[in-house]
Design a protein around this motif. Sequence first.
Motif, mmCIF file in Angstrom:
data_model
loop_
_atom_site.group_PDB
_atom_site.id
_atom_site.type_symbol
_atom_site.label_atom_id
_atom_site.label_comp_id
_atom_site.label_asym_id
_atom_site.label_seq_id
_atom_site.Cartn_x
_atom_site.Cartn_y
_atom_site.Cartn_z
ATOM 1 N N VAL A 102 12.290 -32.611 117.492
ATOM 2 C CA VAL A 102 13.053 -31.438 117.924
ATOM 3 C C VAL A 102 12.458 -30.832 119.191
ATOM 4 N N LEU A 103 11.147 -30.650 119.229
ATOM 5 C CA LEU A 103 10.520 -29.904 120.321
ATOM 6 C C LEU A 103 10.435 -30.698 121.613
ATOM 7 N N GLY B 230 11.132 -25.926 126.662
ATOM 8 C CA GLY B 230 10.279 -24.762 126.478
ATOM 9 C C GLY B 230 8.981 -24.818 127.245
ATOM 10 N N LEU C 233 12.802 -32.216 122.768
ATOM 11 C CA LEU C 233 14.122 -32.019 123.369
ATOM 12 C C LEU C 233 14.344 -30.583 123.814
ATOM 13 N N VAL C 234 13.403 -29.682 123.459
ATOM 14 C CA VAL C 234 13.566 -28.272 123.793
ATOM 15 C C VAL C 234 12.960 -28.006 125.163
ATOM 16 N N ALA D 183 6.434 -25.749 124.190
ATOM 17 C CA ALA D 183 7.206 -26.730 123.424
ATOM 18 C C ALA D 183 6.510 -28.089 123.424
#
Length: 441
Positions: free
Chosen positions: A112-113, A118, A115-116, A122
Amino acid sequence: MTDREGPAGTDTPARLGTRLAVLCSVADQGVAALTNIVVLVVAARLSSAAGFSVFSLVYTVFTVLLGLSVSYVGQALVLERGTSAGVRGACCSAVVFTACASTATGGLMAAVLFLVPGGDTARGLAVLGLVLPVVLTQDAMRYCFSTLHLPHFALTADLVRLAAAVPALAVQPQGAGPARLVAVWGLSAIPALAVGAALLAPRLRGVPADSRRFLRRGHLGKRFVLEFAVGNAAGQLAIVGLGLFAAPLAVGALRGVTTLFGPMNVLFNASTAFGPPILNRYPDASRKVRATALLAAALAAVAALWATVLITLPDRLGRELLGDTWAASSALLPATGSQYAAMGLGTCALLTLRVLRPRATLPIQVVFSLLSVAFMLTGYAQGGVLGAAWGLCLGSVLKGSAAWLRIVSVRREALLPSEAAPDGSRGGRDRRASGADDAPR
């Protein structure tokens, strides 16, 4: 079975004597705490203030995940009783369950992270997900060794962990990014994981693993997770939230100053781990309370003395420890030093209640841990990161005060005349005060 015998039916070598086992356990906690301190110190020296703030945030998330794992698996595991085969089976199941659960959790985090969008935060959390199975499984093995009465094996693995992590981080270039530091820190646990597996495998050979035992109804770990969540994780997650949504540099400052108080955490953990068996040697509640009151005064005094040493530390030496983070962290030393003195009193109070009336600790943890979070956030709103530090201090003072007031109530019940039986022995109230009715079975 004597202290010198191994579990029946295994090839486990003779257990250590009681004193040596306690010494190895204390040393193991010290080495584990030292590893955490050195990791944070080295990361602070290599990073800018902003970079260390991100690393601290990621490390705080790891601390929460580790606490959940220890509560759900480790603390329940060390209470295992029964046949040698049953205990060994529980250890094997704990390792398998931790490896599978951490792989699933870490894999989801990374997927998930990554792809973030951030930035460093992230990426750092995504890398944490990738190394999570290594660090959590290695920690789970420590509890297996404790359950099998082999604390010297846990100490051996943790010494390897320290010996690998420090040089691996130290050779990183100045200004290394948080994600790189997290990856190096996590992968440096592989040698300790391998050593732990090599020491544990012969003791668990031929034992089937049943990971579903940790998902069954009534598993004690669920209660321990609840206590951890309200007693520790809430505060840690509030700090993470502060970094994500308000002031990232505040996380680095708070993590930096608590790193300096790492030696006090070793003393607190040792008191919590080895206090109950010692206190249970005293025959009545009054003597238990007097013993922990003296310990509380000693821990508070040591915390105050350590805070004084840090406050008077020259800036040059402070920057050697924490690099650019020293300027922000040093301003928090009076508040955090006061908090740790209060924590010394509160730790001993909760230890006393855990022995006298185990079920009395959860309500105190729930109410005053949430109050600590509220005080921290209110303090930040009013006075920035210094206000947050004083808010945490106020929460610790109130929690310790409430716990000692509860002890007074429990002790009064234990001293009621109705507790005395006709033959002069202690009656039902004293048995309840000693925690016999509440002890986990």
